[in-house]
Each structure stands twice: as structure tokens, then as C-alpha cells.
Design a protein around this motif. Structure first.
Motif, short mmCIF file in Angstrom:
data_model
loop_
_atom_site.label_atom_id
_atom_site.label_comp_id
_atom_site.label_asym_id
_atom_site.label_seq_id
_atom_site.Cartn_x
_atom_site.Cartn_y
_atom_site.Cartn_z
N ASP A 175 0.94 -0.86 -0.23
CA ASP A 175 0.06 0.46 -0.25
C ASP A 175 0.62 0.95 -0.23
OD1 ASP A 175 -1.92 -0.77 0.01
OD2 ASP A 175 -2.76 -1.12 1.57
N ALA A 176 1.76 1.29 0.55
CA ALA A 176 2.76 2.84 0.01
C ALA A 176 3.15 2.71 -0.98
CB ALA A 176 4.06 2.77 1.31
N VAL A 177 3.21 1.82 -1.65
CA VAL A 177 3.79 1.77 -2.99
C VAL A 177 2.96 1.34 -4.16
CG1 VAL A 177 6.35 1.32 -1.96
CG2 VAL A 177 5.30 -0.54 -3.02
N LYS A 178 1.82 1.13 -3.67
CA LYS A 178 1.22 0.72 -5.37
C LYS A 178 0.32 2.25 -6.10
CE LYS A 178 -3.24 2.17 -2.67
NZ LYS A 178 -4.64 1.39 -2.04
N GLU A 179 1.19 3.61 -5.45
CA GLU A 179 1.19 4.44 -7.00
C GLU A 179 1.48 4.30 -8.07
OE1 GLU A 179 2.22 8.25 -5.61
OE2 GLU A 179 2.78 7.46 -3.67
N TYR A 180 3.01 3.35 -7.49
CA TYR A 180 3.92 3.44 -8.87
C TYR A 180 3.97 1.80 -9.50
CZ TYR A 180 6.48 6.38 -5.38
OH TYR A 180 6.19 7.73 -4.94
#
Length: 203
Positions: A175-180
Motif C-alpha cells: 500500500d505504501a508503493v502501489k501508486e507506482y
């Protein structure tokens, strides 16, 4: 081809649709085993790498109004049958109606991807979420997926039998990196002397 594949079997699917499930086993075919032993050799497959998937399914789906069939492949036979039913019924609300997938397809067409021999559209936030979590936990190699098979081969070829050769336990939660993990697309075109393959991630 599938009719003579020793690991393939025809399964119940939809009327008029032949779906073959392939399940690999470690047991060699009796004919091959006897032949190589009689000649004084070990089985020819002993040095072959293990399959990337232990189970998969394949079918050619005919769609009304199309002048050709679609070759459909899936790691899960049930998903293939569900997809084939939607294709044949012309059901609305499929993957093509998802906005981010429509954006990827438009970009593919902008790159002349409408003249293609193969097309791939991926929502990486969904397709890689579980694999990412398994990688962090150190259990990806034990899962039955194409990426897990490639991961096992990398570890074997590098001689690194450690639990975490890539340092994946240091990765942040998904969830901390899913935007990438953006939608992705790829297509293959046939040219005179082979094929070209183009792919990209959306910004």
C-alpha cells in the motif's frame, strides 16, 4: 497439438468449446523412459529446467461476427471458461470498459498497436499485489505462478539458495508503493523477418 500432448486432457467447459488442461508431472512418459534406457542413456528430460507453470489451460474461442478464432491461455481453467463465455455472449462491462484499460488501449493504438499479432494490457496494482506480498514474505518461490517459476530459475542459475537473495524483506508494504504500479501495455507486430515487441507503463 493438444490432442497429442501427453500432459493435456480435455475438460468440461462450454458447448462447442474444447478446453485443454495441462498438468505437468515428474513421471516420464513410459515410451521415452524405456527408449533411452534401452540405448544406455538417461532420460533426455533429466537436465531440462522445470516448467514455469505446473497447470494451465488453453482453448480457441470462436466469436460471432469475427472471421477468426481467439487463442486464449490461462493459468486457471475456470477463468478461461468464464472469459470464453463472456466473449461468446458479447457481455457488456468487461475489461475493455474499465477507464484505465481504455487509456492503455488508446495509447497502444497511438503507437500503431492496432496492427498487432499479440496484445497485452495489465493492471499491475492487481496483478502484482499478491506476488509482491509473497516476495516480501519470502514465499514467492513456493507459489504456482509464472513469476515464481522465473524467480526459482534465477536463484538456481546464480547459485543463491538463500531465503531472500534479493533483500525483498526490506521492501515497504504494498500500500505504501502501489501508486507506482501503473497500468501497462505491450504488443507484438509481425514484420518480414520476425517480430517486434513494444511495451510501456502509463504515467
Amino acid at each position: 497439438a493438444m490432442e497429442v500432448e501427453p500432459d493435456a486432457s480435455l475438460i468440461d467447459g462450454l458447448d462447442g468449446l474444447d478446453v485443454y488442461r495441462v498438468e505437468h508431472t515428474d513421471a516420464p512418459a513410459d515410451f521415452e523412459s524405456d527408449l533411452f534406457k534401452d540405448l544406455g542413456f538417461e532420460s533426455a528430460e533429466e537436465d531440462a529446467p522445470p516448467p514455469l507453470l505446473n497447470q494451465w489451460a488453453i482453448a480457441v474461442v470462436e466469436v460471432a461476427g469475427a472471421d477468426h478464432g481467439y487463442l486464449v491461455f490461462s493459468s486457471h481453467p475456470e477463468l478461461l471458461i468464464e472469459t470464453a463465455k463472456r466473449m461468446r455472449d458479447g457481455s457488456e462491462g468487461g475489461l475493455g470498459s474499465v477507464p484505465e484499460i481504455a487509456d492503455v488501449e488508446q495509447r497502444l493504438n497511438d503507437l500503431d498497436g492496432d496492427q498487432r499479432a499479440m496484445l497485452r494490457l495489465v493492471r499491475t496494482q492487481l496483478s502484482l499485489r499478491i506476488k509482491y506480498s509473497l516476495l516480501r514474505e519470502g514465499t514467492l518461490r513456493e507459489s504456482d505462478s509464472l513469476l515464481a517459476g522465473l524467480f526459482r530459475r534465477i536463484a538456481e542459475n546464480t547459485g543463491d539458495d538463500g531465503d531472500d537473495p534479493l533483500g525483498a524483506k526490506l521492501l515497504p508494504p504494498f500500500d505504501a508503493v502501489k501508486e507506482y504500479f501503473r497500468p501497462a501495455g505491450a504488443f507484438m507486430r509481425t514484420i518480414d523477418d520476425g517480430w517486434t515487441l513494444d511495451g510501456f507503463l502509463m504515467k
